[in-house]
Scaffold this active site. Structure first.
Site, PDB file in Angstrom:
ATOM      1  CE1 TYR A 208      -4.562  -3.659   5.884  1.00 29.48           C
ATOM      2  CE2 TYR A 208      -4.892  -5.129   7.911  1.00 29.48           C
ATOM      3  CZ  TYR A 208      -3.690  -4.991   6.426  1.00 29.48           C
ATOM      4  OH  TYR A 208      -2.889  -5.610   6.353  1.00 29.48           O
TER       5      TYR A 208
ATOM      6  CE1 TYR B  74      -3.607  -2.238   0.777  1.00 35.46           C
ATOM      7  CE2 TYR B  74      -2.983  -2.870   2.245  1.00 35.46           C
ATOM      8  CZ  TYR B  74      -4.087  -3.262   1.139  1.00 35.46           C
ATOM      9  OH  TYR B  74      -4.406  -4.035   1.801  1.00 35.46           O
TER      10      TYR B  74
ATOM     11  CG  ASN C 225     -11.190  -0.020   8.238  1.00 32.49           C
ATOM     12  OD1 ASN C 225     -10.317  -0.699   8.754  1.00 32.49           O
ATOM     13  ND2 ASN C 225     -12.072  -1.567   8.014  1.00 32.49           N
TER      14      ASN C 225
ATOM     15  CG  ASN D  44     -14.311   3.576   5.099  1.00 31.49           C
ATOM     16  OD1 ASN D  44     -15.220   3.556   5.100  1.00 31.49           O
ATOM     17  ND2 ASN D  44     -13.552   2.445   4.214  1.00 31.49           N
TER      18      ASN D  44
ATOM     19  CG  HIS E  28      -6.531   5.040   1.144  1.00 33.10           C
ATOM     20  ND1 HIS E  28      -7.309   6.018   1.420  1.00 33.10           N
ATOM     21  CD2 HIS E  28      -7.976   3.998   1.732  1.00 33.10           C
ATOM     22  CE1 HIS E  28      -8.998   5.646   2.110  1.00 33.10           C
ATOM     23  NE2 HIS E  28      -9.031   4.464   1.594  1.00 33.10           N
TER      24      HIS E  28
END
Length: 194
Positions: A68, A17, A70, A116, A22
């Site tokens: 993560y 990631y 969220n 999120n 993001h």
């Protein structure tokens, strides 16, 4: 003049990631840490990478949650509660679909806009929304169904360069924020063109 004490950069953990849109919030914290010679260290107590920088004789706690996206509120809440930092003294840097690459804006309060990470922070901070946001433009794919793939994807080279330039400018603006307050920092950042 400045009331911000804690700077947070939202991200998903792991190398897969690291370069995705993001993670734009984490890029901001990484750049800021590098500029002020701060090494971020993993601290399981706060569920994230932490550090501190001194800007204009003021201390800022840095945090990149390693939960993560969220579950970001778990990390933010842990650090804020331990150091008794009020919600309005927290600035959260995050990717923003509604802004084009090369644009970054400072904003106080507001909703989560479907993000999120913001959603979880608001929930974990007893529904308080008055934290500052550094919204880093990543652009929009055009259709709602494409958003997840977009934010978890990597930007084209030209867009990445624009995002990097906006983040670099946002890092410079932290000096203004520390010295002259949010409004002056906002004016400078909002007039930036990559």
């Amino acid at each position: 003049m400045n009331s911000i004490q804690m700077l947070v950069g939202l991200a998903n953990p792991g190398p897969e990631y690291a370069n995705t849109r993001h993670n734009a919030g984490a890029w901001f914290i990484e750049q800021l840490a590098a500029r002020y010679n701060c090494t971020l260290k993993h601290d399981p107590k706060y569920h994230g990478l932490t550090g501190k920088v001194i800007i204009q004789d003021q201390e800022f706690k840095l945090l990149i949650p390693t939960t993560y996206m969220n579950l970001s509120g778990k990390a933010v809440g842990s650090l804020a509660n331990f150091f008794k930092i009020p919600v309005e003294s927290i600035l959260v840097a995050h990717d923003e679909l509604d802004l084009e690459p090369g644009v970054a804006k400072l904003k106080k309060g507001g909703g989560h806009g479907g993000h999120n990470g913001l959603k979880d922070i608001i929930a974990k901070m007893a529904n308080q929304k008055d934290f500052m946001r550094l919204r880093i433009g990543v652009g929009h794919p055009g259709h709602r169904e494409m958003v997840t793939g977009w934010v978890l994807g990597k930007a084209a080279k030209a867009d990445q360069e624009k995002m990097d330039a906006a983040i670099d400018e946002a890092v410079r603006c932290m000096e203004i924020l520390a010295k002259d307050g949010v409004l002056k920092a906002q004016n400078r950042l909002h007039s930036f063109k990559p």
